[in-house]
Design a protein around this motif. Sequence first.
Motif, short mmCIF file in Angstrom:
data_model
loop_
_atom_site.label_atom_id
_atom_site.label_comp_id
_atom_site.label_asym_id
_atom_site.label_seq_id
_atom_site.Cartn_x
_atom_site.Cartn_y
_atom_site.Cartn_z
N GLN A 12 0.83 -1.20 0.00
CA GLN A 12 0.00 0.00 0.00
C GLN A 12 0.87 1.26 0.00
OE1 GLN A 12 -2.84 0.24 3.18
NE2 GLN A 12 -3.93 1.94 2.25
N ILE A 13 1.93 1.24 0.80
CA ILE A 13 2.86 2.38 0.82
C ILE A 13 3.52 2.54 -0.55
CG2 ILE A 13 4.95 3.32 1.88
CD1 ILE A 13 2.48 3.28 3.70
N LYS A 14 3.97 1.43 -1.12
CA LYS A 14 4.62 1.50 -2.43
C LYS A 14 3.66 2.02 -3.49
CE LYS A 14 6.24 -2.77 -2.54
NZ LYS A 14 6.96 -3.97 -3.07
N HIS A 15 2.40 1.58 -3.40
CA HIS A 15 1.40 2.01 -4.38
C HIS A 15 1.24 3.53 -4.34
CE1 HIS A 15 -2.68 2.50 -6.12
NE2 HIS A 15 -2.31 1.48 -6.88
N VAL A 26 1.64 0.56 -14.81
CA VAL A 26 1.33 -0.85 -14.58
C VAL A 26 2.20 -1.38 -13.46
CG1 VAL A 26 1.38 -3.16 -15.59
CG2 VAL A 26 0.59 -1.22 -16.97
N LEU A 27 1.59 -2.14 -12.55
CA LEU A 27 2.30 -2.81 -11.47
C LEU A 27 2.04 -4.32 -11.57
CD1 LEU A 27 1.52 -0.52 -8.39
CD2 LEU A 27 3.59 -0.53 -9.79
N THR A 28 2.85 -5.09 -10.86
CA THR A 28 2.66 -6.54 -10.81
C THR A 28 2.40 -6.95 -9.37
OG1 THR A 28 4.15 -6.88 -12.68
CG2 THR A 28 3.67 -8.79 -11.30
N SER A 29 1.29 -7.63 -9.16
CA SER A 29 0.94 -8.13 -7.83
C SER A 29 1.13 -9.64 -7.78
CB SER A 29 -0.51 -7.77 -7.50
OG SER A 29 -1.39 -8.30 -8.48
N PHE A 37 0.93 -14.40 -10.57
CA PHE A 37 1.26 -12.99 -10.72
C PHE A 37 0.22 -12.32 -11.63
CE2 PHE A 37 5.28 -14.96 -9.64
CZ PHE A 37 5.82 -14.07 -8.72
N PHE A 38 -0.14 -11.08 -11.28
CA PHE A 38 -1.10 -10.32 -12.08
C PHE A 38 -0.54 -8.91 -12.34
CE2 PHE A 38 -3.72 -13.48 -10.01
CZ PHE A 38 -4.64 -13.85 -10.98
N ARG A 39 -0.38 -8.56 -13.60
CA ARG A 39 -0.07 -7.19 -13.96
C ARG A 39 -1.38 -6.42 -14.09
NH1 ARG A 39 4.73 -5.67 -15.64
NH2 ARG A 39 4.03 -4.35 -17.35
N ILE A 50 -5.67 -7.31 -5.04
CA ILE A 50 -4.64 -8.34 -4.91
C ILE A 50 -3.36 -7.76 -4.33
CG2 ILE A 50 -3.35 -10.14 -6.13
CD1 ILE A 50 -5.49 -9.85 -8.41
N TYR A 51 -3.02 -6.56 -4.78
CA TYR A 51 -1.73 -5.97 -4.46
C TYR A 51 -1.61 -5.53 -3.00
CZ TYR A 51 2.48 -3.12 -5.31
OH TYR A 51 3.76 -2.59 -5.30
N TYR A 52 -2.65 -4.86 -2.48
CA TYR A 52 -2.49 -4.38 -1.11
C TYR A 52 -3.75 -4.43 -0.23
CZ TYR A 52 -4.53 0.23 -2.39
OH TYR A 52 -5.36 1.25 -2.81
N LYS A 53 -4.89 -4.82 -0.77
CA LYS A 53 -6.08 -4.85 0.08
C LYS A 53 -6.28 -6.21 0.74
CE LYS A 53 -8.82 -1.17 -2.03
NZ LYS A 53 -10.12 -0.84 -2.69
N TYR A 54 -6.44 -7.24 -0.09
CA TYR A 54 -6.80 -8.56 0.44
C TYR A 54 -5.80 -9.66 0.10
CZ TYR A 54 -11.22 -5.98 0.07
OH TYR A 54 -12.19 -5.01 0.12
N GLY A 55 -4.95 -9.41 -0.88
CA GLY A 55 -4.05 -10.47 -1.35
C GLY A 55 -4.70 -11.34 -2.40
#
Length: 276
Positions: A12-15, A26-29, A37-39, A50-55
Amino acid sequence: MTKTKQILWLNQIKHILYRVFTNKKVLTSYCEKYDLFFRFHIRDGTGKDIYYKYGVYGEDYITTYLLNHLNITRNDLLIDVGANIGWHTLTLSKACQPTVLAFEPDPFNRSLLQENIALNNLTGIQVHGLALSNETGTQTLYLYKKYNMGRHSLIKQHNSVRSVEVPIVRLDDLLAREGMQERPIKLLKIDIEGYEFMAMQGARQALLRCENLLTEFTPDLMKQVGQDPMDYIRLIREAGFELQQIDPEGITVPDIDRIIRDDIQVNLLCRKAAQR
């Protein structure tokens, strides 16, 4: 704090930093639960889940139910209509890599879908840059704001910001061209923001040999373009499906009259009687 929660907090901080101080689009989670992996576009809600809320994607309860109850095998055919960046396509393919036809007409989402398939070394997935309808030709796809790029639709919405012309096709015609006109379908998932009835009108033969139908049902959008939402329910029932509603609490019998009257958006998991 668990390791997973630590990672999500750091992401979340990185986002925030990426959005404020860089031009990254575009980021990759990484989804630990499915080892995938999901871009995703940096502003899009699916990727942020996926990236920072719930995984995982926020509607992962649906994925969990499908994987636990459908017994998907390598020999099965799955159809993902409105594939977006590939959440359902990838998670349902991961374990045994069945044949998947993934439909995503938006060029940007489709590029991410193709990247995600390659990123995870998945096979057996055919990506089609087509929208499904009850006829063949071209139609306007209305693109939603970037915070929810899964809401693009052939129906213009209040937060549609631009549009693109896309090819449309009847699913029955495409399956015939692919030599799949008699092949059983284990699951047909469709989420195209109110246009499901028009798309499934062109898939009547496919529905007859489909075991499970996962469909978003959005009466409000259907009414906006002069459709009677009950017509879609009748089409589903005529194909031999029994209606179920799936939500975080589990499976229930839907109150269709109330859903239509109150314009409630729901997910329906419709199954042939023999599959229940």
